[in-house]
Design a protein around this motif. Sequence first.
Motif, PDB file in Angstrom:
ATOM      1  N   ARG A  56     -20.072  12.520 -31.710  1.00  0.00           N
ATOM      2  CA  ARG A  56     -19.684  11.137 -31.992  1.00  0.00           C
ATOM      3  C   ARG A  56     -19.957  10.201 -30.819  1.00  0.00           C
ATOM      4  N   ASP A  57     -19.630  10.622 -29.609  1.00  0.00           N
ATOM      5  CA  ASP A  57     -19.831   9.752 -28.449  1.00  0.00           C
ATOM      6  C   ASP A  57     -21.314   9.485 -28.209  1.00  0.00           C
ATOM      7  N   SER A  60     -22.647   7.144 -30.917  1.00  0.00           N
ATOM      8  CA  SER A  60     -22.164   5.783 -30.668  1.00  0.00           C
ATOM      9  C   SER A  60     -22.933   5.131 -29.525  1.00  0.00           C
ATOM     10  N   ALA A  61     -23.163   5.887 -28.445  1.00  0.00           N
ATOM     11  CA  ALA A  61     -23.916   5.349 -27.307  1.00  0.00           C
ATOM     12  C   ALA A  61     -25.343   5.005 -27.727  1.00  0.00           C
TER      13      ALA A  61
END
Length: 90
Positions: A56-57, A60-61
């Motif tokens: 997820r991170d 998102s980035a």
Amino acid sequence: MLNFENSPKKATNLSLNIGLLEAARQLGLNLSQTVNTLLADEVKRRYWAKWNEDNRDAISAYNDRIAKHGLPLTQYRRWGQSLGDGRTER
């Protein structure tokens, strides 16, 4: 990655609702094939849900970077009028 098509089969014991089992047999369902297909679908669904959560991170980035800087190599595209972000004006 998640291809179960050519995997060997193994006999397994399952506890199933009697009414459901009888209805499935009356309908001529192949229980092994049906359970195998549904289980494979559920394993794939949960695998990708976990993958998305684990990443997820990073996702998102990446999406933030694309929103800020646009798609890489967009300037070299030769098809269509879009700049790759829905805009038609430079």
